[in-house]
Design an enzyme around this catalytic site. Structure first.
Site, mmCIF file in Angstrom:
data_model
loop_
_atom_site.group_PDB
_atom_site.id
_atom_site.type_symbol
_atom_site.label_atom_id
_atom_site.label_comp_id
_atom_site.label_asym_id
_atom_site.label_seq_id
_atom_site.Cartn_x
_atom_site.Cartn_y
_atom_site.Cartn_z
ATOM 1 N N TYR A 50 -11.478 3.593 26.837
ATOM 2 C CA TYR A 50 -11.766 4.722 27.381
ATOM 3 C C TYR A 50 -10.877 5.889 27.400
ATOM 4 C CZ TYR A 50 -15.204 1.318 29.405
ATOM 5 O OH TYR A 50 -16.093 0.403 29.710
ATOM 6 N N HIS B 9 -49.801 1.298 42.986
ATOM 7 C CA HIS B 9 -50.572 0.293 42.299
ATOM 8 C C HIS B 9 -51.184 -0.400 43.569
ATOM 9 C CE1 HIS B 9 -48.441 1.257 38.811
ATOM 10 N NE2 HIS B 9 -49.278 1.149 38.148
ATOM 11 N N HIS C 248 -54.651 3.751 30.702
ATOM 12 C CA HIS C 248 -53.864 3.517 31.840
ATOM 13 C C HIS C 248 -53.465 4.996 32.303
ATOM 14 C CE1 HIS C 248 -49.621 2.656 33.548
ATOM 15 N NE2 HIS C 248 -50.316 2.366 34.465
ATOM 16 N N CYS D 46 -21.492 6.148 31.745
ATOM 17 C CA CYS D 46 -20.801 5.340 31.056
ATOM 18 C C CYS D 46 -20.039 6.009 29.774
ATOM 19 C CB CYS D 46 -21.285 4.302 30.296
ATOM 20 S SG CYS D 46 -19.857 2.852 29.732
HETATM 21 C C1 HEM Z 1 -50.714 4.850 37.734
HETATM 22 C C2 HEM Z 1 -53.246 0.628 36.856
HETATM 23 C C3 HEM Z 1 -49.149 -1.253 34.766
HETATM 24 C C4 HEM Z 1 -46.790 2.799 35.913
HETATM 25 C C5 HEM Z 1 -51.813 3.754 37.723
HETATM 26 C C6 HEM Z 1 -53.112 4.002 38.271
HETATM 27 C C7 HEM Z 1 -53.825 2.948 37.969
HETATM 28 C C8 HEM Z 1 -53.009 2.067 37.192
HETATM 29 C C9 HEM Z 1 -55.180 2.407 38.308
HETATM 30 C C10 HEM Z 1 -53.641 5.202 38.848
HETATM 31 C C11 HEM Z 1 -53.467 5.104 40.217
HETATM 32 C C12 HEM Z 1 -53.991 6.160 41.259
HETATM 33 O O1 HEM Z 1 -53.332 6.982 41.418
HETATM 34 O O2 HEM Z 1 -55.065 6.041 41.683
HETATM 35 C C13 HEM Z 1 -52.295 -0.018 36.159
HETATM 36 C C14 HEM Z 1 -52.535 -1.357 35.833
HETATM 37 C C15 HEM Z 1 -51.544 -1.811 35.040
HETATM 38 C C16 HEM Z 1 -50.599 -1.088 35.137
HETATM 39 C C17 HEM Z 1 -54.150 -2.296 35.720
HETATM 40 C C18 HEM Z 1 -51.289 -3.505 34.403
HETATM 41 C C19 HEM Z 1 -52.144 -3.923 33.582
HETATM 42 C C20 HEM Z 1 -48.176 -0.403 35.088
HETATM 43 C C21 HEM Z 1 -46.834 -0.412 34.735
HETATM 44 C C22 HEM Z 1 -46.030 0.742 35.206
HETATM 45 C C23 HEM Z 1 -46.951 1.352 35.586
HETATM 46 C C24 HEM Z 1 -46.156 -1.899 34.072
HETATM 47 C C25 HEM Z 1 -44.559 0.844 35.002
HETATM 48 C C26 HEM Z 1 -43.524 0.279 34.080
HETATM 49 C C27 HEM Z 1 -47.473 3.508 36.519
HETATM 50 C C28 HEM Z 1 -47.007 4.957 36.616
HETATM 51 C C29 HEM Z 1 -48.435 5.526 37.450
HETATM 52 C C30 HEM Z 1 -49.319 4.702 37.318
HETATM 53 C C31 HEM Z 1 -45.861 5.797 36.698
HETATM 54 C C32 HEM Z 1 -48.546 7.062 37.905
HETATM 55 C C33 HEM Z 1 -48.925 8.090 37.012
HETATM 56 C C34 HEM Z 1 -48.986 9.340 37.553
HETATM 57 O O3 HEM Z 1 -49.711 9.821 38.650
HETATM 58 O O4 HEM Z 1 -48.318 10.136 36.950
HETATM 59 N N1 HEM Z 1 -51.574 2.629 37.036
HETATM 60 N N2 HEM Z 1 -51.168 0.148 35.923
HETATM 61 N N3 HEM Z 1 -48.372 0.993 35.435
HETATM 62 N N4 HEM Z 1 -48.920 3.642 36.669
HETATM 63 FE FE1 HEM Z 1 -50.072 1.832 36.323
HETATM 64 N N1 MTE Z 2 -15.997 -2.334 38.192
HETATM 65 C C1 MTE Z 2 -15.818 -3.573 37.946
HETATM 66 N N2 MTE Z 2 -15.058 -4.343 38.908
HETATM 67 N N3 MTE Z 2 -15.918 -4.200 36.766
HETATM 68 C C2 MTE Z 2 -16.482 -3.768 35.793
HETATM 69 O O1 MTE Z 2 -16.882 -4.546 34.875
HETATM 70 N N4 MTE Z 2 -17.418 -1.611 34.964
HETATM 71 C C3 MTE Z 2 -17.182 -0.290 34.959
HETATM 72 C C4 MTE Z 2 -17.388 0.476 36.355
HETATM 73 N N5 MTE Z 2 -16.792 -0.405 37.523
HETATM 74 C C5 MTE Z 2 -16.957 -2.226 35.812
HETATM 75 C C6 MTE Z 2 -16.393 -1.638 37.145
HETATM 76 C C7 MTE Z 2 -17.929 0.631 33.972
HETATM 77 S S1 MTE Z 2 -17.326 0.765 32.346
HETATM 78 C C8 MTE Z 2 -18.793 1.372 34.400
HETATM 79 S S2 MTE Z 2 -19.743 2.505 33.371
HETATM 80 C C9 MTE Z 2 -19.338 1.300 35.784
HETATM 81 O O2 MTE Z 2 -18.719 0.538 36.618
HETATM 82 C C10 MTE Z 2 -20.898 0.999 35.768
HETATM 83 O O3 MTE Z 2 -21.497 0.894 37.162
HETATM 84 P P1 MTE Z 2 -22.701 0.246 37.338
HETATM 85 O O4 MTE Z 2 -23.020 -1.243 36.559
HETATM 86 O O5 MTE Z 2 -23.150 0.288 38.685
HETATM 87 O O6 MTE Z 2 -23.919 1.235 36.582
#
Ligand code: HEM
Ligand code: MTE
Length: 467
Positions: A322, A65, A40, A186
């Protein structure tokens, strides 16, 4: 032509590790991507976040993607389809006060389901300077209220002889729009490190109870002025009440000093937009307070009421939570009235890459993380050590330039450093310095407290070096 193999979601879910093989879904198609994980381009750990479930919520975050060659690549791994009648089961009981909570992004690491508390995994936390809304950490104390933008009203209590306001969302839009980038953290961020030292009471947060967004809204000082409030000589506080409440009807509440609220330079917002979108329900739809440089607990979500009072909010979360205490104070001796409520937070930093226990290549290692300080203090330096703190490198700071005294947002940082020859392990440490030259303590012991708040010791990650 043979009909495709049909799988249930349950079956897909059970294939989420190399031992069971790694399956994912896109639309109604099922793929076995075990052989692709190490290939990947975005790295194996990111792909693994989607193991056993749908790709859509992850690909929505990473638009790379949405290209034909990515779809073609995935197509090679197709093994079948999802059974069409297999809807996500709704097993929740209707008496559940959390029944109405929104659906969350599967990447979030859930620390508590009810109320919902979750953080983005380190792999995603510093992927973007601005945290995408779906993976912004969430800290709820109560069920998420279901509010309607048309009937929503904000009550602003006026001073004696002044005018109370009852503002609709459209009324709020009429105030000058103010937009700023602010990091929210937090007080319990990194609590799990305190727990490792000695037990505390609180949710187990890793390093992800911190996120950054671009917020837009009306300035609190403009709204207070419209109601006739002025800065006064005597001590005063602006109290906020949320529209979320427990079964006894007690609402979430908190307060900040009036002086901060009335200072235009402090940029306290009644925010209605987060990263260009209406606030998501988990983050306070339709209106929340954003208090730059101040602990997350004061950023009251689902804001219902604002008033100016001679004393701090009487809310449990202002007076009985807090707050910080000496390491020797325990639950038998704690006197909550003896400590001030947390407002501005101390300097903080953490390592998001590599992860603890990981194996890194010899030659060169890339280390990434975040750094932030409260009260608008800018991060001026991040020091990184590969040998537990004996020698140090200075990391490169990325992200938006910071305004003096108004550095509300974090800096992301990174360091490329040579791995000293012959080393089998690295003890990576980071620590940040802010523009008041505040530094982080080296260990947890001297700052441990019974609630596990303000955990900002040097962050340490232990990794192995590949032979
Ligand atoms: C990049 C495939 C799942 C995050 C890529 C690229 C491919 C690819 C082909 C290169 C794209 C390009 O620039 O041409 C896949 C496939 C997946 C998968 C087939 C599942 C089977 C995921 C998931 C995430 C992810 C679940 C995030 C949670 C990224 C990121 C890049 C990337 C951040 C950019 C990397 C970079 O350019 O630095 N992926 N991906 N991918 N993918 Fe995925
Ligand atoms: N405001 C309400 N009304 N109820 C909540 O439970 N949690 C507080 C604050 N404001 C809270 C709230 C706490 S402890 C934090 S750290 C932040 O919301 C978290 O904001 P987020 O969920 O958007 O990240």
């Amino acid at each position: 032509q043979e009909s495709p193999h049909v799988y249930t979601r349950e079956e897909v879910r059970s294939h989420s590790s190399p031992e069971t093989r790694i399956w994912v879904t896109l639309g109604c198609e099922v793929f076995d991507v075990t052989e692709f994980v190490d290939l990947h381009p975005g790295g194996p750990s990111k792909l693994m976040l989607a193991a056993g479930g749908p790709l859509e919520p992850f690909w929505a975050l990473y638009a790379v993607h949405n290209q034909p060659h990515v779809r073609e690549m995935l197509a090679q791994y197709k093994i079948g389809e999802l059974s069409p009648e297999d809807k996500v089961p709704s097993t929740l009981k209707t008496s559940d006060p959390y029944i109405d909570d929104p659906i969350r992004h599967p990447a979030l690491k859930v620390n508590s389901q009810r109320p919902f508390n979750a953080e983005p995994p380190p792999e995603l936390l510093t992927e973007n300077y601005i945290t995408p809304n779906p993976i912004f950490f969430t800290r709820n104390h109560l069920p998420v209220p279901n509010l309607d933008r048309e009937t929503y009203r904000l009550h602003v209590v006026g001073p004696p002889g002044g005018q109370s306001l009852c503002l609709s969302l459209d009324d709020l839009y009429k105030f000058p729009r103010h937009e700023i980038t602010v990091t929210l953290q937090c007080a319990g961020n990194r609590r799990s490190e305190m727990t490792q030292f000695k037990e505390v009471r609180g949710l187990e947060w890793n390093i992800g109870a911190i996120s950054t967004a671009r917020w837009a809204g009306a300035r609190l000082c403009d709204v207070l002025a419209k109601a006739g409030h002025q800065l006064c000589e005597t001590e005063a506080h602006v109290c906020f009440e949320g529209l979320d409440s427990d079964p006894t009807g007690t609402a979430y509440g908190a307060s900040i000093p009036l002086a901060r609220a009335m200072d235009p330079e402090a940029e306290v917002l009644l925010a209605y937009e987060m990263n260009g979108q209406p606030l998501p329900r988990d983050h306070g739809f339709p209106v929340r307070v954003v208090v730059p440089g101040v602990v997350g607990a004061r950023h009251v979500k689902w804001l219902g009421k604002v008033s100016v009072e001679p004393e701090e909010s009487y809310s449990h979360w202002q007076r009985r939570d807090y707050k910080g205490f000496s390491p020797s104070v325990d639950w038998d001796t704690v006197d909550f009235d003896s400590a001030p409520s947390i407002q501005e937070l101390p300097v903080q930093s953490a390592i998001t890459e590599p992860k603890d226990g990981e194996t890194v290549q010899s030659g060169e290692v890339t280390i990434k993380g975040y750094a932030w300080s409260g009260g608008g203090r800018a991060v001026v330096r991040v020091d990184v050590s590969l040998d537990g703190g004996l020698t140090w490198h200075v990391a490169e700071l990325d992200g938006e330039e910071q305004r003096p005294r108004k550095a509300w947002a974090w800096r992301l940082w990174q360091l490329q450093a040579p791995v000293p020859a012959g080393r089998k392990e690295l003890n990576i440490v980071c620590k940040a310095v802010d523009d008041s030259y505040n530094v982080q303590p080296d260990t947890v012991a001297p700052i441990w407290n019974l609630r596990g708040v303000l955990s900002n010791a040097w962050h340490r990650v232990h990794v192995h070096v590949a032979p």
